[in-house]
Design a protein around this motif. Sequence first.
Motif, PDB file in Angstrom:
ATOM      1  N   VAL A 133      -2.794   8.440  -7.566  1.00 56.79           N
ATOM      2  CA  VAL A 133      -3.099   8.662  -6.097  1.00 56.79           C
ATOM      3  C   VAL A 133      -4.265   7.639  -5.772  1.00 56.79           C
ATOM      4  CG1 VAL A 133      -3.517   9.936  -4.377  1.00 56.79           C
ATOM      5  CG2 VAL A 133      -2.087  10.798  -6.231  1.00 56.79           C
ATOM      6  N   PRO A 134      -5.284   7.701  -6.365  1.00 54.75           N
ATOM      7  CA  PRO A 134      -6.313   6.885  -6.010  1.00 54.75           C
ATOM      8  C   PRO A 134      -6.256   5.316  -6.440  1.00 54.75           C
ATOM      9  CG  PRO A 134      -7.186   8.267  -7.990  1.00 54.75           C
ATOM     10  CD  PRO A 134      -5.950   8.661  -7.182  1.00 54.75           C
ATOM     11  N   ALA A 135      -5.242   5.210  -7.282  1.00 59.63           N
ATOM     12  CA  ALA A 135      -4.833   3.637  -7.674  1.00 59.63           C
ATOM     13  C   ALA A 135      -4.055   3.129  -6.527  1.00 59.63           C
ATOM     14  CB  ALA A 135      -4.096   3.812  -8.900  1.00 59.63           C
ATOM     15  N   LEU A 136      -2.983   4.021  -6.091  1.00 58.15           N
ATOM     16  CA  LEU A 136      -2.599   3.658  -4.837  1.00 58.15           C
ATOM     17  C   LEU A 136      -3.237   3.182  -3.558  1.00 58.15           C
ATOM     18  CD1 LEU A 136       0.801   5.725  -5.403  1.00 58.15           C
ATOM     19  CD2 LEU A 136       0.638   3.326  -5.715  1.00 58.15           C
ATOM     20  N   PHE A 137      -4.242   4.153  -3.307  1.00 58.19           N
ATOM     21  CA  PHE A 137      -5.246   3.980  -2.215  1.00 58.19           C
ATOM     22  C   PHE A 137      -5.941   2.798  -2.514  1.00 58.19           C
ATOM     23  CE2 PHE A 137      -4.448   8.700  -1.179  1.00 58.19           C
ATOM     24  CZ  PHE A 137      -4.130   8.313   0.397  1.00 58.19           C
ATOM     25  N   ALA A 138      -6.346   2.480  -3.539  1.00 54.99           N
ATOM     26  CA  ALA A 138      -7.067   1.041  -3.745  1.00 54.99           C
ATOM     27  C   ALA A 138      -6.163  -0.093  -3.616  1.00 54.99           C
ATOM     28  CB  ALA A 138      -7.679   1.243  -5.248  1.00 54.99           C
ATOM     29  N   VAL A 187     -14.228 -12.522   6.544  1.00 58.24           N
ATOM     30  CA  VAL A 187     -15.356 -11.934   5.787  1.00 58.24           C
ATOM     31  C   VAL A 187     -14.680 -10.838   4.622  1.00 58.24           C
ATOM     32  CG1 VAL A 187     -16.998 -10.134   6.088  1.00 58.24           C
ATOM     33  CG2 VAL A 187     -16.587 -11.692   7.909  1.00 58.24           C
ATOM     34  N   GLY A 188     -15.196 -10.675   3.579  1.00 60.83           N
ATOM     35  CA  GLY A 188     -14.933  -9.989   2.401  1.00 60.83           C
ATOM     36  C   GLY A 188     -15.582  -8.586   2.840  1.00 60.83           C
ATOM     37  N   GLN A 189     -15.430  -7.345   1.675  1.00 61.81           N
ATOM     38  CA  GLN A 189     -15.959  -6.266   1.955  1.00 61.81           C
ATOM     39  C   GLN A 189     -15.964  -5.518   0.850  1.00 61.81           C
ATOM     40  OE1 GLN A 189     -13.710  -3.535   4.383  1.00 61.81           O
ATOM     41  NE2 GLN A 189     -12.257  -5.252   4.749  1.00 61.81           N
ATOM     42  N   ARG A 190     -16.696  -4.303   0.981  1.00 60.25           N
ATOM     43  CA  ARG A 190     -16.738  -3.337  -0.563  1.00 60.25           C
ATOM     44  C   ARG A 190     -15.851  -2.120  -0.096  1.00 60.25           C
ATOM     45  NH1 ARG A 190     -21.596  -1.002  -4.056  1.00 60.25           N
ATOM     46  NH2 ARG A 190     -20.055  -0.170  -5.775  1.00 60.25           N
ATOM     47  N   ILE A 191     -14.733  -1.882  -0.996  1.00 56.86           N
ATOM     48  CA  ILE A 191     -14.025  -0.679  -0.820  1.00 56.86           C
ATOM     49  C   ILE A 191     -14.407   0.353  -1.904  1.00 56.86           C
ATOM     50  CG2 ILE A 191     -11.683   0.040  -1.222  1.00 56.86           C
ATOM     51  CD1 ILE A 191     -10.857  -2.821  -0.465  1.00 56.86           C
ATOM     52  N   ASP A 192     -14.679   1.465  -1.662  1.00 59.86           N
ATOM     53  CA  ASP A 192     -15.122   2.555  -2.296  1.00 59.86           C
ATOM     54  C   ASP A 192     -13.913   3.834  -2.341  1.00 59.86           C
ATOM     55  OD1 ASP A 192     -16.456   4.924  -3.174  1.00 59.86           O
ATOM     56  OD2 ASP A 192     -17.986   5.050  -1.737  1.00 59.86           O
ATOM     57  N   VAL A 193     -13.312   3.653  -3.428  1.00 56.10           N
ATOM     58  CA  VAL A 193     -12.372   4.750  -3.671  1.00 56.10           C
ATOM     59  C   VAL A 193     -12.692   5.966  -4.512  1.00 56.10           C
ATOM     60  CG1 VAL A 193     -10.011   5.073  -4.320  1.00 56.10           C
ATOM     61  CG2 VAL A 193     -10.609   2.990  -3.297  1.00 56.10           C
ATOM     62  N   ALA A 194     -12.740   7.187  -4.126  1.00 57.42           N
ATOM     63  CA  ALA A 194     -13.101   8.286  -4.917  1.00 57.42           C
ATOM     64  C   ALA A 194     -11.892   8.944  -5.453  1.00 57.42           C
ATOM     65  CB  ALA A 194     -14.007   9.308  -4.209  1.00 57.42           C
ATOM     66  N   GLN A 195     -11.664   9.477  -6.574  1.00 55.26           N
ATOM     67  CA  GLN A 195     -10.501  10.274  -7.099  1.00 55.26           C
ATOM     68  C   GLN A 195     -10.352  11.453  -6.261  1.00 55.26           C
ATOM     69  OE1 GLN A 195     -11.987  10.634 -11.059  1.00 55.26           O
ATOM     70  NE2 GLN A 195      -9.728   9.702 -11.734  1.00 55.26           N
ATOM     71  N   VAL A 196     -11.487  12.191  -6.046  1.00 53.81           N
ATOM     72  CA  VAL A 196     -11.275  13.410  -5.188  1.00 53.81           C
ATOM     73  C   VAL A 196     -11.205  13.384  -3.800  1.00 53.81           C
ATOM     74  CG1 VAL A 196     -13.010  15.351  -4.361  1.00 53.81           C
ATOM     75  CG2 VAL A 196     -13.209  14.621  -6.861  1.00 53.81           C
ATOM     76  N   ASP A 197     -11.686  12.014  -3.487  1.00 49.78           N
ATOM     77  CA  ASP A 197     -11.231  11.965  -1.929  1.00 49.78           C
ATOM     78  C   ASP A 197      -9.755  11.733  -1.767  1.00 49.78           C
ATOM     79  OD1 ASP A 197     -14.152  11.946  -1.558  1.00 49.78           O
ATOM     80  OD2 ASP A 197     -14.161   9.829  -0.888  1.00 49.78           O
TER      81      ASP A 197
END
Length: 377
Positions: free
Chosen positions: A172-177, A193-203
């Motif tokens: 699931v987090p893989a797909l959100f990433a 502009v680039g950006q940072r993406i913060d993906v949490a398994q729990v979220d």
Amino acid sequence: MALPLAGVRVLDLTHAMAGPMCTMFLADLGAEVIKIEPPWGEMTRVFPPLINGGSPYFVFLNRNKKALSLNLKNPKAVEIFKALTKISDVVMENFSVGVMDRLGIGYEVLRQINPKIIFTSITGFGQYGPYSNRLSFDPIAQAVSGYMFLNQQMADPQGPPVQAPEAIADSVPALFAVIGILTALYYRQLTGVGQRIDVAQVDSMISILPSVSFFQLAGLTFHEAMEKYRVGFPGLCRAKDGYVMITAPQGDIFDRFAKMLGVETLDQEVVEKWARHRSTEEIVSRLVEIRVPVAKVLNIEQMMRDPHVNARSMIVELDHPQTGPTKMPNFPLKMSESPGTVRTRAPLIGEHNEEILGRLLGMSIEDIERLKEEQVL
């Protein structure tokens, strides 16, 4: 036919499942994914059982990728990574919080090198919060998100919590990433502009749970609401040669099923009595005919032979030098103009060192051999 992510370069520092699954799908869509791992390989290369030295886990998750071995504890390797970042679009990592900074290749460093870089991290608990420094794998996220509790309710409310199979708190987090990266690529096209993406398994796991709203508003989980209000007949039924799953929501489908059985209403006892002396083929045939959702419960071998699965080309085969002919799931989306495809097998450790360092950074064979001797590669 053009691949939709052709021209996008991804530096893939991931290991285990969540990160590699994300970059696998990006590679299926045509991104040039460079899997960067230490000279001894990442952890899933030795995940058992090994088939002639190759892991089914690794062979599945790393198709369509190129392999570069880099010992990032060596300063020269760090400089190589920075040089690649300058000409890449995405950096993907799933180390524990702070590892990338300690290696000298954190987001703040890399965005100075390439302001357009999209820097994506998958961790258990995210980059901030009270638990952010805790280590996590799939079962940990299942536990914290409530998913194991919900599985317990379905299996045995009086029993222990139940872990779901197949590492769903990785997939699931893989797909959100993937969603995040594709969104960031589009945003960059608009803004530069680039950006940072913060993906949490729990979220990620919490975000897919309707039980949160059910519980807050009604004090029930989704499963408890289904059981209490009997909004239809969802039931696993035993046939004489296996199991079938039937789902008949209230309304026309429910009524058609009840009429076929000659009853006023459906319950588990009535349906089970009807099913137990019939074959799965007969049950499926009868219910499909009256348009009631039904399916045989298949094991993995049966699923791989199923005519519909094969008509949809959902199982593909690649020949790997270690595991030999290896079947695996195909990319699932059927896109009319730019479909994703499974094209190449998972690479061996450092298999593309010379191609990547030569083509992208202009290094000679002698340069690359020297780096091997210095244990940079």
